[in-house]
Write an enzyme that holds these catalytic residues in place. Structure first.
Site, short mmCIF file in Angstrom:
data_model
loop_
_atom_site.label_atom_id
_atom_site.label_comp_id
_atom_site.label_asym_id
_atom_site.label_seq_id
_atom_site.Cartn_x
_atom_site.Cartn_y
_atom_site.Cartn_z
N CYS A 199 0.69 -0.99 -0.03
CA CYS A 199 0.08 0.15 -0.05
C CYS A 199 0.73 1.21 -0.04
CB CYS A 199 -0.81 -0.03 1.12
SG CYS A 199 -1.79 -1.63 1.25
N HIS A 254 -2.67 8.16 5.88
CA HIS A 254 -2.90 6.79 5.51
C HIS A 254 -4.37 6.28 6.05
CE1 HIS A 254 -1.98 3.12 3.51
NE2 HIS A 254 -2.25 2.30 4.57
N GLU A 260 -0.94 5.85 13.65
CA GLU A 260 -0.55 6.87 12.67
C GLU A 260 -0.43 8.32 13.50
OE1 GLU A 260 -0.98 8.31 8.25
OE2 GLU A 260 -2.51 7.12 9.02
N LYS A 288 -9.66 8.41 2.43
CA LYS A 288 -9.83 7.16 2.40
C LYS A 288 -11.59 6.90 2.88
CE LYS A 288 -5.66 4.39 2.23
NZ LYS A 288 -4.71 5.73 2.42
N HIS A 324 -9.68 2.27 0.26
CA HIS A 324 -8.10 1.88 0.19
C HIS A 324 -7.85 1.30 -1.15
CE1 HIS A 324 -4.12 1.21 1.19
NE2 HIS A 324 -4.38 0.61 2.25
N PHE A 362 1.75 -3.48 3.94
CA PHE A 362 2.19 -4.67 4.63
C PHE A 362 3.68 -5.03 4.44
CE2 PHE A 362 -2.17 -7.31 4.23
CZ PHE A 362 -2.71 -6.45 5.00
#
Length: 410
Positions: free
Chosen positions: A161, A300, A311, A332, A337, A396
């Site tokens: 991502c 994010h 975050e 988002k 996402h 990830f």
């Protein structure tokens, strides 16, 4: 040291098939998440996604080429064409100094899925001869380079991502260090199919909420996972003197990049947030962020418990007290996402927030998590003439990337 500026932008997203539509809908808090229409979800745990709507690839690709290109490549080509047209760079760049940094977190998953089904039901003869070049994660970069005769540096990065943000950050470094004069950079993804949805759902990453208005709710205490989206976001990054010499329109200056790894877990971010905080700190240090500069961060903000808390902690660690004066939002909440594409699309949102003096909101933020106590611009856009904007992504594998833009000063 060579300076880097943004001279063109293009995108295809769940809230619009071009930049103007996407931006207007983000500012107005329009939710692009809905019930999945790409396939029958009766056997799926997750029922909603951020699908691109009414996209016509024939506007960008000849009909005879469609069967040879995965949807993620079609979206990349569309966004790249928009960005290139916006920049006016064709005819004004040495093709050997023109690069492409376009990546995808997963690649041609629809092609992979379709050909797997074909092989299972009909045997090897049913597998397309175009299967491999359609599916591989580097092919969007290759197709874009072919389309625009970009013969310079070409690096398709895969960092889940964080892909789109890493592409932009590495393109920034390449131009800054003299490897290119301009680069088409960003990310693309189109992975809304039964296999991908099942995989993310079974690893408990996706929300199972089937109400589109309650599914992607970053920083809200009721959040329960992310919503899968698709799209593409591409920017033209260009060396400042080169852009200035040709009279290019300049959106913003690219001034900072931070790239770190948690080295902690395959899917979970480090709860200590040290790696993410360091990515923010490195990017802000690179940008020379000043204490009195007004800052916006396109977070994010995935709507997962671990990401949003981590975050928030990282931003506090990087900025100290300034974190509480910083405007932060997660688009988002409207797009879902978009995996490898999210960094490109959200960089565009950060650039336009800086240029237009408007901060897009985090919609559906009605019950803030007590541990997410910063200003996430809940539910309604705000007008604010910021000096600096940033975009953050995590992937990830522990990948962290942060990029920073500033209003251009001569």
């Amino acid at each position: 040291m060579r300076r880097v500026v943004v001279t063109g932008i293009g995108c295809v997203t769940p809230v619009g098939n071009d930049v103007e539509t996407t931006w207007n809908n983000l500012v107005n808090g329009v939710c692009g998440i809905g019930k999945i229409t790409a396939f029958d979800t009766e056997d799926c745990k997750a029922k909603v996604a951020g699908e691109v709507k009414d996209f016509d690839p024939l506007k960008y690709i000849e009909k005879r080429e469609l069967r040879k290109t995965d949807r993620y490549v079609q979206l990349a080509i569309a966004a790249a064409q928009q960005a290139v047209d916006d920049s006016g760079i064709i005819g004004n760049i040495d093709e050997n100094r023109f690069g492409v940094y376009v990546g995808s977190g997963i690649g041609g998953m629809q092609t992979f899925y379709d050909n797997s089904v074909a092989f299972y039901t009909g045997g090897s003869r049913k597998v397309s001869p175009h299967f491999i070049p359609m599916m591989i994660s580097n092919i969007a970069a290759g197709q874009v380079a072919i389309r625009f005769k970009a013969k310079g540096v070409c690096i398709p990065i895969v960092t889940a991502c964080s892909t789109g943000t890493h592409e932009l950050g590495e393109a920034y470094l390449a131009i800054k260090n003299g490897l290119a004069d301009a680069i088409i950079a960003g990310g693309s993804e189109a992975a809304i199919n039964p296999l991908t949805v099942a995989g993310f759902a079974n690893c408990k990453a996706l929300t199972l909420v089937d109400d589109p208005e309650k599914a992607s709710i970053p920083f809200d205490k009721n959040r329960s996972g992310f919503v899968l989206g698709e799209g593409a976001g591409i920017l033209i990054l260009e060396e400042y003197e080169h852009a200035k010499a040709r009279g290019a329109k300049i959106y913003a200056e690219f001034v900072g990049y931070g790239n770190t790894c948690d080295a902690y877990h395959v899917t979970q971010p480090d709860p200590d947030a040290e790696g993410s905080a360091r990515a923010f700190s490195l990017a802000f240090e690179d940008a020379g962020l000043k204490a009195d500069e007004k800052l916006y961060i396109n977070a994010h903000g995935t709507s997962t418990s671990l990401n949003d808390k981590g975050e928030t902690k990282a931003i506090k660690m990087a900025l100290g007290d300034k974190a509480y004066d910083t405007l932060i939002s997660s688009t988002k909440s409207m797009t879902g996402h978009m995996l490898g594409a999210t960094g490109g699309v959200e960089a565009i949102a950060a650039v336009l927030a800086l240029k237009n003096g408007v901060i897009p909101p985090t919609i559906h933020l009605n019950e803030p998590d007590e541990l997410c106590d910063l200003n996430y611009v809940p539910n309604k856009a705000v007008k604010e003439n910021i000096d600096v904007s940033a975009s953050s992504t995590l992937g990830f594998g522990g990948h962290n990337a942060v990029i920073v833009f500033r209003k251009l000063s001569e």
